[in-house]
Design a protein around this motif. Structure first.
Motif, mmCIF file in Angstrom:
data_model
loop_
_atom_site.group_PDB
_atom_site.id
_atom_site.type_symbol
_atom_site.label_atom_id
_atom_site.label_comp_id
_atom_site.label_asym_id
_atom_site.label_seq_id
_atom_site.Cartn_x
_atom_site.Cartn_y
_atom_site.Cartn_z
ATOM 1 N N LEU A 79 0.867 -1.189 0.000
ATOM 2 C CA LEU A 79 0.000 0.000 0.000
ATOM 3 C C LEU A 79 0.896 1.229 0.000
ATOM 4 O O LEU A 79 1.942 1.241 0.673
ATOM 5 C CB LEU A 79 -0.858 0.038 1.265
ATOM 6 C CG LEU A 79 -2.154 -0.764 1.341
ATOM 7 C CD1 LEU A 79 -2.868 -0.415 2.654
ATOM 8 C CD2 LEU A 79 -3.060 -0.483 0.149
ATOM 9 N N ASN A 127 1.336 5.486 0.474
ATOM 10 C CA ASN A 127 0.761 6.651 1.137
ATOM 11 C C ASN A 127 0.351 7.707 0.110
ATOM 12 O O ASN A 127 0.864 7.742 -1.014
ATOM 13 C CB ASN A 127 1.790 7.259 2.092
ATOM 14 C CG ASN A 127 1.182 8.338 2.967
ATOM 15 O OD1 ASN A 127 0.017 8.230 3.365
ATOM 16 N ND2 ASN A 127 1.945 9.378 3.265
ATOM 17 N N ASP A 180 -1.746 11.943 0.251
ATOM 18 C CA ASP A 180 -2.155 13.003 1.184
ATOM 19 C C ASP A 180 -3.667 13.123 1.342
ATOM 20 O O ASP A 180 -4.136 13.945 2.134
ATOM 21 C CB ASP A 180 -1.605 14.356 0.703
ATOM 22 C CG ASP A 180 -0.091 14.427 0.796
ATOM 23 O OD1 ASP A 180 0.485 13.642 1.576
ATOM 24 O OD2 ASP A 180 0.504 15.257 0.077
ATOM 25 N N PRO A 183 -8.501 9.193 3.461
ATOM 26 C CA PRO A 183 -8.644 9.256 4.921
ATOM 27 C C PRO A 183 -8.082 8.009 5.601
ATOM 28 O O PRO A 183 -8.188 6.893 5.085
ATOM 29 C CB PRO A 183 -10.166 9.332 5.127
ATOM 30 C CG PRO A 183 -10.730 9.765 3.817
ATOM 31 C CD PRO A 183 -9.804 9.233 2.775
ATOM 32 N N MET A 184 -7.486 8.230 6.759
ATOM 33 C CA MET A 184 -6.918 7.119 7.537
ATOM 34 C C MET A 184 -7.965 6.041 7.816
ATOM 35 O O MET A 184 -7.673 4.845 7.744
ATOM 36 C CB MET A 184 -6.362 7.643 8.865
ATOM 37 C CG MET A 184 -5.131 8.497 8.700
ATOM 38 S SD MET A 184 -4.482 8.995 10.310
ATOM 39 C CE MET A 184 -2.923 9.729 9.804
ATOM 40 N N LEU A 210 -5.949 6.344 -3.341
ATOM 41 C CA LEU A 210 -5.179 5.245 -2.740
ATOM 42 C C LEU A 210 -4.667 4.279 -3.807
ATOM 43 O O LEU A 210 -5.430 3.826 -4.659
ATOM 44 C CB LEU A 210 -6.067 4.485 -1.744
ATOM 45 C CG LEU A 210 -5.426 3.286 -1.045
ATOM 46 C CD1 LEU A 210 -4.249 3.714 -0.176
ATOM 47 C CD2 LEU A 210 -6.471 2.534 -0.218
HETATM 48 N N1 TYC Z 1 -1.665 9.997 4.575
HETATM 49 C C1 TYC Z 1 -3.119 9.824 4.674
HETATM 50 C C2 TYC Z 1 -3.703 10.940 5.534
HETATM 51 O O1 TYC Z 1 -2.972 11.611 6.231
HETATM 52 C C3 TYC Z 1 -3.474 8.476 5.277
HETATM 53 C C4 TYC Z 1 -3.052 7.318 4.435
HETATM 54 C C5 TYC Z 1 -2.449 6.218 5.052
HETATM 55 C C6 TYC Z 1 -3.273 7.280 3.072
HETATM 56 C C7 TYC Z 1 -2.079 5.106 4.292
HETATM 57 C C8 TYC Z 1 -2.906 6.198 2.306
HETATM 58 O O2 TYC Z 1 -1.955 3.989 2.190
HETATM 59 C C9 TYC Z 1 -2.305 5.112 2.921
HETATM 60 N N2 TYC Z 1 -5.019 11.097 5.490
#
Ligand code: TYC
Length: 120
Positions: free
Chosen positions: A46, A48, A50, A53-54, A113
């Motif tokens: 996976l 990351n 920005d 959502p978490m 994502l």
């Molecule tokens: N960075 C994202 C945020 O701050 C959270 C996130 C975590 C996105 C993991 C993707 O694979 C991921 N909302």
């Protein structure tokens, strides 16, 4: 390991009555193990971003990768802090299906994502 179904060998069928087959008396049964049936496995990674959502990433890890809520949160935070992380390890076809499912669910919600497959 490697005895297959040789009569009298450990795990094999019992030797027929009448004692050892005289044609092979004193011989030692050996067989070379040709291949271990262990298909290669692949990591689903996976990435990351920005915007996703978490809570959604945690939901994905629970629903698609069968993680517990605690484990899903740990993996999500690892990805958030390190840029990428491993959601699970599977045979290739399953790994590719998981990636496609992640992308489909994320796209349905309008989130960027991304995930991918890496060889182990
Ligand atoms: N960075 C994202 C945020 O701050 C959270 C996130 C975590 C996105 C993991 C993707 O694979 C991921 N909302």
């Amino acid at each position: 390991m490697g005895f297959g179904v040789i009569a009298g060998a450990p795990g094999g069928p019992p030797r027929p009555p009448g004692g050892e087959d005289p044609r092979h008396e004193g011989e030692v049964a050996t067989r070379t193990q040709r291949k271990v049936a262990r298909p290669p496995r692949f990591k689903v990674v996976l990435y990351n971003d920005d915007y996703t959502p978490m809570e959604f990433v945690v939901e994905i890890l629970e629903q698609v990768f069968d993680k517990s809520p605690a484990e899903a949160t740990q993996i999500m935070l690892h990805v958030h802090h390190n840029g990428s992380g491993i959601a699970g390890t599977y045979v290739l076809e399953v790994a590719e299906t998981k990636v496609a499912t992640v992308h489909k669910l994320a796209e349905e919600r309008g989130y960027p994502l991304r995930s991918g497959v890496e060889s182990e």
